[in-house]
Write a protein that holds these residues in place. Structure first.
Motif, PDB file in Angstrom:
ATOM      1  N   MET A 132       0.871  -1.143   0.123  1.00 32.02           N
ATOM      2  CA  MET A 132      -0.011   0.098   0.044  1.00 32.02           C
ATOM      3  C   MET A 132       0.918   1.099   0.016  1.00 32.02           C
ATOM      4  SD  MET A 132      -3.121  -0.822   2.562  1.00 32.02           S
ATOM      5  CE  MET A 132      -1.839  -1.276   4.110  1.00 32.02           C
ATOM      6  N   ALA A 133       0.414   2.397  -0.628  1.00 34.30           N
ATOM      7  CA  ALA A 133       0.899   3.641  -0.538  1.00 34.30           C
ATOM      8  C   ALA A 133      -0.070   4.827  -0.507  1.00 34.30           C
ATOM      9  CB  ALA A 133       1.739   3.775  -1.685  1.00 34.30           C
ATOM     10  N   ILE A 134       0.326   5.907   0.054  1.00 34.68           N
ATOM     11  CA  ILE A 134      -0.555   6.847   0.167  1.00 34.68           C
ATOM     12  C   ILE A 134       0.041   8.304  -0.381  1.00 34.68           C
ATOM     13  CG2 ILE A 134      -1.834   8.612   1.574  1.00 34.68           C
ATOM     14  CD1 ILE A 134      -2.273   6.410   3.789  1.00 34.68           C
ATOM     15  N   SER A 135      -0.690   8.972  -1.182  1.00 29.49           N
ATOM     16  CA  SER A 135      -0.042  10.382  -1.657  1.00 29.49           C
ATOM     17  C   SER A 135      -1.538  11.296  -1.848  1.00 29.49           C
ATOM     18  CB  SER A 135       0.608  10.100  -2.792  1.00 29.49           C
ATOM     19  OG  SER A 135       1.011  11.482  -3.492  1.00 29.49           O
ATOM     20  N   LEU A 139      -5.326   6.601  -2.132  1.00 25.96           N
ATOM     21  CA  LEU A 139      -4.775   5.310  -1.673  1.00 25.96           C
ATOM     22  C   LEU A 139      -4.387   4.338  -2.524  1.00 25.96           C
ATOM     23  CD1 LEU A 139      -4.020   3.069   0.732  1.00 25.96           C
ATOM     24  CD2 LEU A 139      -6.428   2.566   1.079  1.00 25.96           C
ATOM     25  N   PHE A 140      -3.306   3.770  -2.921  1.00 31.17           N
ATOM     26  CA  PHE A 140      -2.833   2.980  -3.989  1.00 31.17           C
ATOM     27  C   PHE A 140      -2.426   1.392  -3.150  1.00 31.17           C
ATOM     28  CE2 PHE A 140      -1.476   7.255  -4.828  1.00 31.17           C
ATOM     29  CZ  PHE A 140      -2.145   7.342  -5.875  1.00 31.17           C
ATOM     30  N   ILE A 141      -3.095   0.677  -3.856  1.00 28.39           N
ATOM     31  CA  ILE A 141      -3.185  -0.909  -3.282  1.00 28.39           C
ATOM     32  C   ILE A 141      -2.570  -1.528  -4.447  1.00 28.39           C
ATOM     33  CG2 ILE A 141      -4.002  -2.922  -2.118  1.00 28.39           C
ATOM     34  CD1 ILE A 141      -6.234  -1.046  -0.989  1.00 28.39           C
ATOM     35  N   GLY A 142      -1.374  -2.214  -4.086  1.00 27.20           N
ATOM     36  CA  GLY A 142      -1.041  -3.291  -5.128  1.00 27.20           C
ATOM     37  C   GLY A 142      -1.363  -4.600  -4.989  1.00 27.20           C
ATOM     38  N   ASP A 167       1.839 -10.284 -10.424  1.00 27.41           N
ATOM     39  CA  ASP A 167       1.152  -9.377  -9.225  1.00 27.41           C
ATOM     40  C   ASP A 167       2.329  -8.498  -9.016  1.00 27.41           C
ATOM     41  OD1 ASP A 167      -0.814 -11.366  -9.455  1.00 27.41           O
ATOM     42  OD2 ASP A 167      -0.268 -12.354  -7.422  1.00 27.41           O
ATOM     43  N   VAL A 168       1.729  -7.514  -8.290  1.00 26.81           N
ATOM     44  CA  VAL A 168       2.471  -6.105  -7.838  1.00 26.81           C
ATOM     45  C   VAL A 168       3.173  -6.696  -6.398  1.00 26.81           C
ATOM     46  CG1 VAL A 168       2.526  -3.901  -7.403  1.00 26.81           C
ATOM     47  CG2 VAL A 168       1.604  -4.398  -9.337  1.00 26.81           C
ATOM     48  N   THR A 169       4.332  -6.275  -6.173  1.00 25.41           N
ATOM     49  CA  THR A 169       5.034  -6.821  -4.923  1.00 25.41           C
ATOM     50  C   THR A 169       5.343  -5.470  -3.932  1.00 25.41           C
ATOM     51  OG1 THR A 169       7.144  -6.895  -5.743  1.00 25.41           O
ATOM     52  CG2 THR A 169       5.944  -8.963  -5.723  1.00 25.41           C
ATOM     53  N   SER A 170       5.528  -4.355  -4.573  1.00 27.38           N
ATOM     54  CA  SER A 170       5.544  -3.374  -3.707  1.00 27.38           C
ATOM     55  C   SER A 170       5.333  -2.027  -4.804  1.00 27.38           C
ATOM     56  CB  SER A 170       7.138  -3.139  -3.542  1.00 27.38           C
ATOM     57  OG  SER A 170       7.963  -3.135  -4.430  1.00 27.38           O
ATOM     58  N   ILE A 171       4.863  -1.102  -3.831  1.00 28.98           N
ATOM     59  CA  ILE A 171       4.545   0.327  -4.843  1.00 28.98           C
ATOM     60  C   ILE A 171       5.058   1.686  -3.971  1.00 28.98           C
ATOM     61  CG2 ILE A 171       2.103   0.229  -3.481  1.00 28.98           C
ATOM     62  CD1 ILE A 171       0.995   1.274  -6.255  1.00 28.98           C
ATOM     63  N   TRP A 172       5.167   2.457  -4.710  1.00 33.05           N
ATOM     64  CA  TRP A 172       5.713   3.840  -3.980  1.00 33.05           C
ATOM     65  C   TRP A 172       4.575   5.017  -4.686  1.00 33.05           C
ATOM     66  CZ3 TRP A 172       9.133  -0.043  -4.960  1.00 33.05           C
ATOM     67  CH2 TRP A 172       9.896  -0.305  -3.808  1.00 33.05           C
ATOM     68  N   ALA A 173       4.437   5.952  -3.845  1.00 35.79           N
ATOM     69  CA  ALA A 173       3.807   7.077  -4.438  1.00 35.79           C
ATOM     70  C   ALA A 173       4.335   8.327  -3.903  1.00 35.79           C
ATOM     71  CB  ALA A 173       2.223   7.168  -4.155  1.00 35.79           C
ATOM     72  N   THR A 174       4.582   9.270  -4.590  1.00 33.67           N
ATOM     73  CA  THR A 174       5.097  10.523  -4.281  1.00 33.67           C
ATOM     74  C   THR A 174       4.288  11.742  -4.651  1.00 33.67           C
ATOM     75  OG1 THR A 174       7.617   9.793  -4.302  1.00 33.67           O
ATOM     76  CG2 THR A 174       7.415  11.973  -4.320  1.00 33.67           C
ATOM     77  N   ASP A 175       4.383  12.688  -3.718  1.00 31.41           N
ATOM     78  CA  ASP A 175       3.501  14.096  -4.026  1.00 31.41           C
ATOM     79  C   ASP A 175       4.329  14.947  -4.926  1.00 31.41           C
ATOM     80  OD1 ASP A 175       1.846  16.162  -4.368  1.00 31.41           O
ATOM     81  OD2 ASP A 175       1.757  16.323  -1.952  1.00 31.41           O
ATOM     82  N   LEU A 176       3.974  15.299  -6.187  1.00 31.08           N
ATOM     83  CA  LEU A 176       4.995  16.363  -6.802  1.00 31.08           C
ATOM     84  C   LEU A 176       4.117  17.491  -7.010  1.00 31.08           C
ATOM     85  CD1 LEU A 176       5.652  14.146 -10.047  1.00 31.08           C
ATOM     86  CD2 LEU A 176       6.908  14.398  -7.643  1.00 31.08           C
ATOM     87  N   LEU A 181       3.482  10.901  -8.609  1.00 22.88           N
ATOM     88  CA  LEU A 181       4.255   9.851  -9.280  1.00 22.88           C
ATOM     89  C   LEU A 181       4.177   8.474  -8.572  1.00 22.88           C
ATOM     90  CD1 LEU A 181       6.421   9.281 -11.495  1.00 22.88           C
ATOM     91  CD2 LEU A 181       8.215   9.584  -9.956  1.00 22.88           C
ATOM     92  N   ILE A 182       3.660   7.368  -9.538  1.00 25.09           N
ATOM     93  CA  ILE A 182       3.454   6.153  -8.908  1.00 25.09           C
ATOM     94  C   ILE A 182       4.381   5.247  -9.490  1.00 25.09           C
ATOM     95  CG2 ILE A 182       1.602   4.376  -8.626  1.00 25.09           C
ATOM     96  CD1 ILE A 182      -0.383   6.641  -9.597  1.00 25.09           C
ATOM     97  N   ALA A 183       5.090   4.451  -8.813  1.00 28.98           N
ATOM     98  CA  ALA A 183       5.995   3.672  -9.216  1.00 28.98           C
ATOM     99  C   ALA A 183       5.706   2.014  -8.761  1.00 28.98           C
ATOM    100  CB  ALA A 183       7.558   3.744  -8.684  1.00 28.98           C
TER     101      ALA A 183
END
Length: 732
Positions: A132-135, A139-142, A167-176, A181-183
């Motif tokens: 999971m990641a938040i920006s 909320l982004f759930i892989g 499947d997605v194993t990890s995820i990053w999200a950054t506020d620009l 930006l989602i990775a």
């Protein structure tokens, strides 16, 4: 001939008389021989001494063993004797386990249980979430073959991307800023960059995707700089490992997507969610007409590759022919401290290695095994007094833009610093090296990029104040403790028993918690030049290993609070100032934490809540009933709980309340601290103003004397502390 002793029985007590009997019978019918008793024989009846407690035999219960009389006479033959011993051992171990469980139940019964709070909302998922990641407000759930985007306020799913092969194993999200930006990284190790702007999702590039599967590299780790100006990816492939650093053209991306949206809908205005205070999540909190669509026909600018960093070469014999060549190699200070430029020959290395292997041969295991690849941990640093930035580069590195990349490799003593003001054509040389006395195991940078902690495998932590440019010092963990992770807390004060944040930022004040490999937890504080201090928060579990701490997360919305996860699936909130548990959290039954020893959770940095992934056991529901509701993500909102409601709202102290007191000098500006210090020093000035002091009437001198006393601006009660006994101030 000496007389024989003869036992004499009186009242059941056997005694012995010192002489022969008075009458002795002879076989010749009737004649007796009488003798006089000895002079030493007392006359009269013999007396039995009265027994006392001192004469009682001592009973040793420890030496008493209840045995079967038959077993004392003979023992069992083999193999029955061995079987008997094993059965007895089994009974003893079983009884010890029963006693331990009884003691645990009794301790649990006597322990004060904290208040347990349930979640305030739930997101039901039909597939297992992996990350999971938040920006901003999203909320982004892989998960399976992609990731999902949810509205953070009403838990509604906005968009689903499921076009990956795995499947997605990890995820990053950054506020620009106004965009994100989602990775995500999938199971094949391919990392892709997505750009989210208003209602459009754009695919920028797959960083390491290759057409030839044999040349495919795997992304192990990634890091985004604060503000999203740079990105670093740790890649592995072909038996090699390296670190790729990219500069992200976020200004170009913004212009390109704005131009596209204006060309498509020149009159349409897209409404974007605004960051508000998070309350209990209900569908009525926010309108749900927000939608996101994928824009696959838009091509955005690719990231700019600026640097490729490889692990440092193992130290080998020198190739220099003279010491002057070694000194000439480090004339620009790039190689200083790395240990690469030396004047030690191969023969000396081989001789030293042979001596070491001979001396410690019995301790060397796995000889001949291939060493694993060295892993890297890296951080982006903002401009500070520690890093020297060239004059021509200061204009490009504005406030809040990363300028230096710090890298450490597994098993290395050195922490390398690389400047980000370069291109791919420039030679990759580190601008600085920070050597340590032992291999670095953990490195952690604070969110503000002001503090850095380097933990070595010998348990020593080095604390750096990067904003000011000096080291707080070093602190050693207890013997046998090795640092596992470091977590920074925002600096807080304790006022009237409550933790509060100062209204203005505080400099050179650091607080962090250190989780060790033995599941013990410590609080480390450092202030200016006073040196760091260490205090234990949670001891290592001795017997109950299920209570071992497996994860720790600071809660920035609550001053001085730390969220603790244990292996048995429990979650608790601890007050680091008092080392006590405030409350606990638990998902609703029959749900439980998905993987208790490695929970999937996320704590917001700005908002007072955290998210937790939970699942429902198979036995609770049948497969037909479970369907899409087996896995869930739970919302825990701190403001919705009575014990934490006041903490989350009244957590700052105004600066005006601190200006007139020195109770918290670290929270005052330097000018105000100097002013209060000068006022305090002014109170102890000594002008020569004599005061009349007289002796009591019954003093030996019986006369009044004038004594010279320095005049201090103190009340009469305070004066009495400075006067000798028998003296008092004259009433004037």
């Amino acid at each position: 001939m000496l007389p024989e002793e003869k036992p004499c029985k009186l009242s059941g007590v056997s005694l012995r008389s010192p002489g022969p009997p008075a009458v002795m019978a002879t076989p010749k019918g009737g004649r007796t021989l009488k003798r006089k008793p000895p002079v030493s024989t007392p006359k009269g009846p013999l007396e039995v001494p009265v027994p006392t407690e001192k004469d009682w035999p001592e009973d040793h219960d420890a030496d008493y063993v209840l045995k079967d009389p038959d077993q004392e006479l003979e023992s069992l033959p083999q193999p029955f004797r061995m079987i008997s011993k094993l059965v007895n051992l089994l009974f003893e171990q079983t009884w010890e386990a029963i006693e331990e469980r009884d003691a645990l139940r009794e301790a649990e019964r006597n322990r004060v249980q904290p208040t347990v709070y349930p979640p305030v909302a739930e997101i039901q998922l039909n597939k297992i979430p992996n990350c999971m990641a938040i920006s901003q407000d999203y909320l982004f759930i892989g998960g399976a073959k992609g990731f999902s985007i949810y509205n953070l306020y009403n838990a509604k799913r906005i968009y689903v991307w499921e076009k990956f092969k795995v499947d997605v194993t990890s995820i990053w999200a950054t506020d620009l800023g106004s965009e994100m930006l989602i990775a995500p990284v999938d199971e094949l190790g391919i990392i892709r960059l997505f750009y989210l702007y208003k209602d459009g999702l754009f695919l920028i590039k797959a960083i390491n995707e290759a057409d030839d599967a044999s040349k495919q590299s795997t992304c192990i780790k990634m890091e985004l700089s604060q503000g999203g100006d740079f990105a670093a990816f740790l890649l592995q492939g072909g038996g090699d490992i390296w670190l790729d650093v990219y500069k992200l053209p976020k200004d170009s991306w913004l212009k390109e997507v704005e131009h596209y949206q204006l060309a498509q809908n020149p009159k349409k205005k897209v409404r974007q969610l605004q960051l508000n205070t998070l309350g209990p999540i209900t569908p009525d909190n926010l309108e749900t007409d927000m939608s996101i669509s994928f824009k696959g026909d838009v091509k955005l600018s690719f990231p700019i590759h600026i640097m490729k960093i490889k692990p440092p070469k193992p130290i080998a014999g020198t190739s220099f022919k003279s010491p002057l060549e070694a000194f000439a190699k480090i004339e620009d200070c790039h190689g200083l401290g790395s240990g690469q430029n030396h004047f030690i020959k191969d023969s000396q290395w081989e001789q030293q290695a042979e001596i070491f292997n001979t001396s410690y041969k019995k301790f060397l295991d796995g000889e001949g095994e291939e060493e694993p690849l060295s892993m890297a941990t890296f951080h982006f640093f903002l401009p500070s007094c520690v890093f020297a930035v060239p004059m021509e580069a200061k204009s490009s590195f504005a406030s809040g833009v990363a300028c230096v990349l710090g890298v450490r490799w597994t098993g290395s003593h050195n922490f390398f610093l690389y400047s980000l003001n370069r291109t791919l054509k420039d030679k990759v040389d580190h601008e600085g090296v920070w050597p340590c006395a032992a291999p670095i195991t953990v490195s952690e940078l604070s969110c503000s990029s002001s503090y850095l902690v380097l933990a070595c495998e010998d348990g020593v932590l080095t604390l750096w104040d990067l904003a000011v440019g000096f080291s707080f010092g070093v602190v050693a963990l207890p013997e046998g403790c090795v640092c596992q992770s470091v977590h920074f807390l925002k600096y807080f004060l304790v006022r009237d028993g409550q933790n509060v944040y100062p209204e203005t930022p505080v400099k050179s004040q650091m607080i962090c918690v250190v989780l060790c490999t033995d599941s013990s937890l410590y609080l480390v504080t450092a202030r200016g030049t006073q040196g760091p201090s260490l205090r234990v928060l949670v001891e290592r579990p001795e017997k109950h290993l299920d209570e071992a701490i497996c994860a720790v997360a600071p809660v920035r919305a609550l001053p001085g609070m730390v969220l603790i996860f244990t292996r048995n699936g429990s979650m608790s909130l601890m007050n680091a100032a008092k080392s006590e548990v405030v409350c606990a959290f638990a998902p609703p039954r029959p749900h439980r934490v998905g993987v208790p020893w490695k929970p999937v959770f996320l704590v917001s940095l700005q908002l007072p809540f955290f998210l937790l992934q939970g699942d429902c056991p198979d036995e609770a529901k049948s497969e037909e009933e479970a369907g899409d509701t087996r896995n869930s993500v739970f919302y825990f909102n701190f403001e919705a709980y009575p014990l934490l409601e006041n903490l989350s709202k009244n957590y700052t102290i105004p600066q005006e309340d601190l200006l007139d007191t020195m109770a918290f000098p670290e929270a005052l500006p330097l000018e105000r601290r100097c002013e209060l210090l000068l006022q305090k020093r002014a109170q102890v000035q000594v002008p020569a103003a004599p005061l009349p002091v007289r002796l009591p009437a019954d003093a030996p001198e019986r006369q009044h004397l004038m004594v010279q006393v320095w005049s201090l601006p103190l009340p009469e009660e305070a004066w009495k502390e400075f006067l000798p006994p028998g003296l008092d101030l004259a009433q004037t």
